[in-house]
Motif scaffolding. Structure first.
Motif, mmCIF file in Angstrom:
data_model
loop_
_atom_site.group_PDB
_atom_site.id
_atom_site.type_symbol
_atom_site.label_atom_id
_atom_site.label_comp_id
_atom_site.label_asym_id
_atom_site.label_seq_id
_atom_site.Cartn_x
_atom_site.Cartn_y
_atom_site.Cartn_z
ATOM 1 N N ASN A 291 4.052 98.551 34.583
ATOM 2 C CA ASN A 291 2.985 97.818 35.258
ATOM 3 C C ASN A 291 1.852 97.611 34.263
ATOM 4 O O ASN A 291 1.296 98.574 33.739
ATOM 5 C CB ASN A 291 2.489 98.608 36.480
ATOM 6 N N LEU A 292 1.527 96.350 33.991
ATOM 7 C CA LEU A 292 0.558 96.032 32.955
ATOM 8 C C LEU A 292 -0.813 95.794 33.561
ATOM 9 O O LEU A 292 -0.948 95.239 34.651
ATOM 10 C CB LEU A 292 1.034 94.805 32.179
ATOM 11 N N ASN A 293 -1.846 96.198 32.831
ATOM 12 C CA ASN A 293 -3.209 96.109 33.339
ATOM 13 C C ASN A 293 -3.915 94.857 32.837
ATOM 14 O O ASN A 293 -3.359 93.775 32.858
ATOM 15 C CB ASN A 293 -3.974 97.375 32.952
ATOM 16 N N GLN A 294 -5.117 95.025 32.318
ATOM 17 C CA GLN A 294 -5.933 93.883 31.902
ATOM 18 C C GLN A 294 -5.354 93.208 30.656
ATOM 19 O O GLN A 294 -4.996 93.863 29.681
ATOM 20 C CB GLN A 294 -7.358 94.360 31.611
ATOM 21 N N GLU A 295 -5.280 91.880 30.692
ATOM 22 C CA GLU A 295 -4.828 91.117 29.525
ATOM 23 C C GLU A 295 -5.992 91.003 28.540
ATOM 24 O O GLU A 295 -7.069 90.516 28.883
ATOM 25 C CB GLU A 295 -4.351 89.725 29.944
ATOM 26 N N LEU A 296 -5.749 91.438 27.310
ATOM 27 C CA LEU A 296 -6.802 91.431 26.295
ATOM 28 C C LEU A 296 -6.654 90.299 25.284
ATOM 29 O O LEU A 296 -7.646 89.866 24.685
ATOM 30 C CB LEU A 296 -6.797 92.772 25.540
ATOM 31 N N ALA A 297 -5.440 89.867 25.057
ATOM 32 C CA ALA A 297 -5.208 88.817 24.054
ATOM 33 C C ALA A 297 -3.930 88.067 24.413
ATOM 34 O O ALA A 297 -3.028 88.628 25.058
ATOM 35 C CB ALA A 297 -5.077 89.432 22.655
ATOM 36 N N THR A 298 -3.871 86.821 23.993
ATOM 37 C CA THR A 298 -2.688 86.019 24.311
ATOM 38 C C THR A 298 -2.511 84.894 23.305
ATOM 39 O O THR A 298 -3.499 84.390 22.735
ATOM 40 C CB THR A 298 -2.788 85.431 25.733
ATOM 41 N N VAL A 299 -1.275 84.527 23.054
ATOM 42 C CA VAL A 299 -0.954 83.326 22.283
ATOM 43 C C VAL A 299 0.130 82.573 23.045
ATOM 44 O O VAL A 299 0.913 83.166 23.804
ATOM 45 C CB VAL A 299 -0.449 83.647 20.852
ATOM 46 N N GLU A 300 0.189 81.261 22.831
ATOM 47 C CA GLU A 300 1.178 80.434 23.504
ATOM 48 C C GLU A 300 2.012 79.670 22.485
ATOM 49 O O GLU A 300 1.535 79.333 21.394
ATOM 50 C CB GLU A 300 0.509 79.448 24.466
ATOM 51 N N SER A 301 3.236 79.398 22.865
ATOM 52 C CA SER A 301 4.130 78.607 22.019
ATOM 53 C C SER A 301 3.720 77.144 22.044
ATOM 54 O O SER A 301 2.913 76.731 22.879
ATOM 55 C CB SER A 301 5.566 78.723 22.546
ATOM 56 N N PRO A 302 4.256 76.330 21.141
ATOM 57 C CA PRO A 302 4.108 74.886 21.287
ATOM 58 C C PRO A 302 4.713 74.453 22.618
ATOM 59 O O PRO A 302 5.505 75.181 23.225
ATOM 60 C CB PRO A 302 4.909 74.323 20.104
ATOM 61 N N PRO A 303 4.375 73.255 23.115
ATOM 62 C CA PRO A 303 4.930 72.801 24.391
ATOM 63 C C PRO A 303 6.442 72.611 24.312
ATOM 64 O O PRO A 303 7.015 72.481 23.228
ATOM 65 C CB PRO A 303 4.207 71.481 24.647
ATOM 66 N N MET A 304 7.073 72.578 25.477
ATOM 67 C CA MET A 304 8.525 72.429 25.552
ATOM 68 C C MET A 304 9.013 71.217 24.767
ATOM 69 O O MET A 304 10.096 71.266 24.152
ATOM 70 C CB MET A 304 8.952 72.314 27.024
ATOM 71 N N ALA A 305 8.255 70.149 24.758
ATOM 72 C CA ALA A 305 8.660 68.952 24.014
ATOM 73 C C ALA A 305 8.906 69.280 22.548
ATOM 74 O O ALA A 305 9.867 68.778 21.935
ATOM 75 C CB ALA A 305 7.600 67.858 24.139
ATOM 76 N N GLU A 306 8.054 70.137 21.962
ATOM 77 C CA GLU A 306 8.223 70.524 20.566
ATOM 78 C C GLU A 306 9.358 71.528 20.387
ATOM 79 O O GLU A 306 10.074 71.501 19.387
ATOM 80 C CB GLU A 306 6.912 71.111 20.025
ATOM 81 N N LEU A 307 9.520 72.419 21.340
ATOM 82 C CA LEU A 307 10.627 73.376 21.270
ATOM 83 C C LEU A 307 11.968 72.652 21.331
ATOM 84 O O LEU A 307 12.919 72.998 20.611
ATOM 85 C CB LEU A 307 10.524 74.389 22.410
ATOM 86 N N VAL A 308 12.054 71.641 22.177
ATOM 87 C CA VAL A 308 13.276 70.845 22.299
ATOM 88 C C VAL A 308 13.548 70.069 21.014
ATOM 89 O O VAL A 308 14.695 69.966 20.563
ATOM 90 C CB VAL A 308 13.166 69.891 23.514
ATOM 91 N N LYS A 309 12.484 69.567 20.399
ATOM 92 C CA LYS A 309 12.659 68.837 19.136
ATOM 93 C C LYS A 309 13.207 69.741 18.046
ATOM 94 O O LYS A 309 14.134 69.374 17.317
ATOM 95 C CB LYS A 309 11.333 68.216 18.683
ATOM 96 N N GLU A 310 12.667 70.935 17.919
ATOM 97 C CA GLU A 310 13.188 71.887 16.933
ATOM 98 C C GLU A 310 14.642 72.243 17.241
ATOM 99 O O GLU A 310 15.469 72.355 16.334
ATOM 100 C CB GLU A 310 12.320 73.146 16.930
#
Length: 482
Positions: A291-310
């Motif tokens: 069970n995870l508590n407070q989120e302190l930091a986050t990063v996101e991937s490129p959008p699905m359009a870019e993931l599909v292109k790769e």
């Protein structure tokens, strides 16, 4: 770092330096009528060298289901990386072009931090540095325990249907929730003096002390061919290197799969945190979800359009397998504890494609990348998928994800020496004895076409199979209305 996820059944990286003779595809001058196409395609597929091979071909106008040519189009074939056409189509339909994968760091008790991965395949050092800097801005100055939550994807990290050699290679890297540098170790192989072994350099120098190198490679004369074979042992930290490069040639990268991907992620994150002035006392992977508590930091991937292109353009197996597992996470059904996320993803893929209008009985998949020889696909299913996507809201994103002949991706060095430009966007596929090409072609004097061409059970080289496939594509480029 970018790993070209070419689905090879042998652990061989053939270097992209084709001779002019090999790159040149045979051509015949003059336009042809649709009624003449069948005989000319048959003349290629029926050559003596293909007498023991199987061809599966379907060629249709993009605008209709009228058939210009069909050869065992409803039969099953091993598709190699053409599987990615189905995986990416389902991902775009189910998840949407703007979907992003989130990686988070949460606070814990007694100075601990939890890093929760959700399968982002794009994470490298810049993303880890961003997380570390966010934590620093939050006032985090030390970490007693850095705990990796690798539980988002359930099931084996390596597909049981993949061949032994493939699971050692960078293109067969394990798929888990915490991925760093595509779960691969990068090597640089450099020629030395004639007769000397290739120099092996780790992209991360500190790894040199952790791995034993079994080097059976050699530097050869300019007149010799070039190839590289790399692999690793499963029971001990040893990397095998063989093959040859020419004297004076450029260095070539090679990749092997990491052994413990989640630990590899944590090790690198711990180093990045230390570099930002945040020492970590100990780091380990959690054995089960927390069970995870407070989120302190986050990063996101490129959008699905870019993931599909790769995925499609570079034929990246790891990206494809992540997309499949993401499909398994977005189901509305309550997951069964410990049920394999990839298996759920295969069911969701079939549901998405059936909704698109693809015959659910026209293919059988066991992975999302095409690396498995247990995959079976008909040319019919590939053409149905391509046509359905061309009529979907994601049409332009899907089509632009495909390699363009003579320009980029896995088609960069194909159909680039021809009298007339071929406007081709298609997905390649290669395993030993297997060559596939499916996609779209804009015909100058006819109408746009959609097609699938698959060769199976061949004893010919990949170059010869591709050359014959390219000849058929060149026939299509000569079609005119008559």
């Amino acid at each position: 770092m970018k790993i070209k996820g070419i689905a090879l059944s042998l652990l061989v990286l053939i270097l992209g330096r084709p001779s002019a003779a090999a790159a040149q595809t045979q051509t015949v001058a003059g336009d042809i009528c649709p009624g003449e196409l069948g005989a000319q395609v048959d003349a290629i597929a029926n050559r003596p060298e293909f007498s023991r091979s199987r061809w599966g071909i379907l060629i249709q106008p993009l605008s209709s289901t009228a058939t210009l040519y069909s050869r065992d189009a409803q039969k099953y074939f091993i598709p190699a990386s053409n599987v990615k056409l189905l995986t990416t189509a389902a991902a775009l339909q189910k998840l949407g072009a703007d979907f992003r994968i989130k990686t988070s760091v949460y606070s814990g008790e007694n100075g601990s931090l939890y890093v929760a991965g959700r399968g982002d395949p794009s994470i490298a050092e810049p993303q880890l540095k961003s997380l570390a800097q966010q934590l620093k801005q939050r006032g985090i100055s030390q970490v007693n325990e850095l705990i990796g939550d690798d539980s988002y994807f359930q099931g084996s990290a390596v597909n049981a249907n993949w061949e032994w050699e493939d699971a050692q290679a960078g293109y067969g890297a394990p798929i888990n929730s915490l991925i760093f540098n595509q779960n691969a170790i990068e090597l640089l192989l450099s020629p030395q003096d004639l007769g000397q072994p290739l120099k092996v350099t780790f992209a991360e120098p500190k790894l040199a002390n952790q791995w034993q190198i079994q080097n059976n490679s050699v530097t050869v004369a300019q007149s010799e061919s070039e190839f590289i074979e790399v692999g690793r042992e499963f029971d001990r930290p040893a990397i095998r290197v063989s093959g040859q490069l020419k004297v004076g040639a450029e260095s070539e990268p090679a990749y092997v799969a990491v052994v413990n991907p989640a630990n590899n992620f944590l090790q690198h994150f711990q180093q990045v945190l230390a570099a930002e002035g945040i020492p970590v006392k100990q780091a380990f992977v959690a054995s089960e979800p927390r069970n995870l508590n407070q989120e302190l930091a986050t990063v996101e991937s490129p959008p699905m359009a870019e993931l599909v292109k790769e995925t499609n353009r570079e034929s990246n197996n790891l990206y494809a397998e992540v997309l499949l597992r993401l499909l398994g996470k977005v189901t509305d059904k309550m997951p069964v504890p410990q049920e394999d996320t990839g298996e759920i993803g295969l069911k969701e893929l079939k549901t998405a494609l059936t909704q698109l209008g693809v015959n659910p009985n026209s293919y059988i998949l066991t992975d999302g990348s095409g690396l498995s020889r247990h995959n079976l696909i008909s040319p019919e299913s590939l053409v149905q998928t391509l046509r359905s996507m061309a009529n979907s809201p994601a049409a332009s994103i899907y089509r632009q994800s495909l390699p363009i002949a003579g320009e980029n991706g896995t088609l960069k060095n194909r159909l680039n020496i021809t009298p007339n430009r071929v406007v081709l966007q298609a997905k390649t596929g290669t395993l030993s004895g297997v060559s596939a090409l499916s996609g779209y072609i804009e015909v100058p004097n006819y109408e746009p076409l959609v097609f699938s061409i698959i060769v199976n059970q061949s004893d010919l080289s990949a170059a010869k199979m591709r050359s014959a496939t390219d000849e058929i594509v060149l026939l299509l480029n000569r079609l005119r209305r008559c």
